[in-house]
Design a protein around this motif. Structure first.
Motif, short mmCIF file in Angstrom:
data_model
loop_
_atom_site.label_atom_id
_atom_site.label_comp_id
_atom_site.label_asym_id
_atom_site.label_seq_id
_atom_site.Cartn_x
_atom_site.Cartn_y
_atom_site.Cartn_z
N ALA A 139 45.26 38.99 55.12
CA ALA A 139 45.97 38.07 54.22
C ALA A 139 46.38 38.84 52.97
CB ALA A 139 45.08 36.89 53.83
N THR A 140 47.60 38.65 52.53
CA THR A 140 48.09 39.33 51.33
C THR A 140 48.70 38.31 50.37
OG1 THR A 140 50.26 39.79 52.31
CG2 THR A 140 48.56 41.48 52.55
N PHE A 141 48.57 38.58 49.08
CA PHE A 141 49.08 37.71 48.03
C PHE A 141 49.69 38.57 46.93
CE2 PHE A 141 45.47 35.77 50.05
CZ PHE A 141 45.78 34.43 50.18
N SER A 142 50.71 38.05 46.27
CA SER A 142 51.28 38.70 45.09
C SER A 142 51.54 37.62 44.04
CB SER A 142 52.59 39.43 45.41
OG SER A 142 52.34 40.60 46.17
N LEU A 143 50.89 37.76 42.91
CA LEU A 143 51.03 36.81 41.80
C LEU A 143 51.66 37.54 40.62
CD1 LEU A 143 50.43 34.09 40.39
CD2 LEU A 143 48.15 34.98 39.87
N THR A 144 52.83 37.06 40.20
CA THR A 144 53.55 37.67 39.08
C THR A 144 53.57 36.70 37.90
OG1 THR A 144 54.97 38.81 40.67
CG2 THR A 144 55.68 38.82 38.37
N TYR A 145 53.30 37.20 36.71
CA TYR A 145 53.18 36.32 35.55
C TYR A 145 53.50 37.07 34.26
CZ TYR A 145 48.72 38.78 35.45
OH TYR A 145 47.76 39.77 35.46
N GLU A 146 53.77 36.31 33.22
CA GLU A 146 53.98 36.87 31.89
C GLU A 146 52.63 36.93 31.18
OE1 GLU A 146 56.89 34.09 30.42
OE2 GLU A 146 58.49 35.57 30.72
N SER A 147 52.18 38.13 30.88
CA SER A 147 50.84 38.29 30.31
C SER A 147 50.72 37.73 28.90
CB SER A 147 50.44 39.78 30.30
OG SER A 147 51.32 40.52 29.48
N ASP A 148 51.85 37.59 28.19
CA ASP A 148 51.79 37.07 26.83
C ASP A 148 52.06 35.57 26.77
OD1 ASP A 148 54.41 37.20 27.55
OD2 ASP A 148 55.10 38.32 25.78
N THR A 149 51.88 34.87 27.91
CA THR A 149 52.05 33.42 27.95
C THR A 149 51.06 32.74 27.02
OG1 THR A 149 52.80 33.51 30.24
CG2 THR A 149 52.02 31.39 29.44
#
Length: 218
Positions: free
Chosen positions: A52-62
Motif C-alpha cells: 500500500a502506498t500513500f502520498s500526502l501533500t500539504y502547506e507546512s505553514d498552514t
C-alpha cells in the motif's frame, strides 16, 4: 554588463522564490503492507501481503484552526492525497481531518499525526485513514505540520485503514515514510519571465541604437 546584472538579479530572485516555495509545501510518501482485507475488498483483487502506498501533500505553514496548545487542526492546508492498495488506485472524495497532537504531563508523553478522508476503492466507499502515534511528545508538534518525520519514532502505532477504524475492511502498517519539500512551478515561470524581459530589453536597445545612428548620418 547591464545584461549580466539583469541575469544575476533574475536568477537571484528565482532562487529566493524557489526556496520560499520549498519551505511551504511538503509531501509525505508512505509505503506499507496490507495485513487485513475483508471479503468485499478481496473481490477487487487486493490480498494480504500486498503493498500500500500513500502520498500526502500539504502547506507546512498552514494556520492552526483549533484553539488548543495540545491539538492542531490543519485540514485546510491539504493540497493532495493519493492511495494505492496492491495496484488498486483509491479515488479520494474529500478530506475530513488532518490533525496533530502533543501531550507531555504527569500521565506521560504522546504525540500523533492523523489523516482521515473519504475515498472509493473499487465499488466500496468509506473512510481512508492514516495514524501515526508516538510515546515521544516531540515526534510531532501540536502547533504546526511537520517538515520532517522519523517512522521509528512512532512506537505506538504507524498504520492505515480503509473502512471503519474499529472494524476496517482493509488495514496494515507502514514500513517506510519520507518527507520531502515540493518546489512550486512559479520559480520556472519567473525564470522564463525574466529572460523574456531581457530579450525585450535587448530588442528595444537595438531599435534605439539604429534610430540614433540614422539621426547621426542624416
Amino acid at each position: 554588463m547591464r545584461i549580466l546584472y539583469a541575469v544575476a538579479a533574475a536568477v537571484g530572485l528565482m532562487s529566493f522564490q524557489a526556496s520560499q516555495s520549498e519551505a511551504a509545501v511538503y509531501q509525505i510518501d508512505f509505503v506499507g503492507e496490507i495485513e487485513h482485507v475483508s471479503s468485499a475488498l478481496a473481490d477487487d483483487n487486493i490480498t494480504v501481503g500486498d503493498t500500500a502506498t500513500f502520498s500526502l501533500t500539504y502547506e507546512s505553514d498552514t494556520r492552526d484552526t483549533r484553539a488548543s496548545s495540545r491539538v492542531g487542526s490543519f485540514t485546510g492546508g491539504i493540497l493532495g492525497m493519493s492511495a494505492n492498495f496492491g495496484g488498486q488506485e483509491a479515488q479520494i472524495r474529500r478530506h475530513t481531518v488532518l490533525r496533530t497532537a502533543s501531550v507531555d504531563n504527569w500521565l506521560g508523553e504522546i504525540s500523533s499525526l492523523l489523516y482521515v478522508g473519504g475515498a472509493s476503492v473499487g465499488a466500496n466507499h468509506s473512510a481512508l485513514g492514516i495514524s501515526l502515534i508516538s510515546s515521544d511528545s516531540d515526534a510531532v508538534s501540536a502547533t504546526s505540520l511537520p517538515t520532517q518525520l522519523s517512522l521509528s519514532a512512532f512506537d505506538i502505532n504507524s498504520g492505515f485503514f480503509f473502512g471503519n477504524p474499529l472494524s476496517s475492511g482493509l488495514s496494515g502498517t507502514f514500513s517506510s515514510l519520507t518527507v520531502t519539500a515540493v518546489p512550486l512551478p512559479l520559480s520556472g515561470l519567473l525564470l522564463l519571465t525574466a529572460f523574456g524581459g531581457l530579450l525585450l530589453w535587448r530588442r528595444q536597445a537595438a531599435v534605439s541604437g539604429k534610430q540614433t545612428k540614422r539621426l547621426e548620418t542624416a
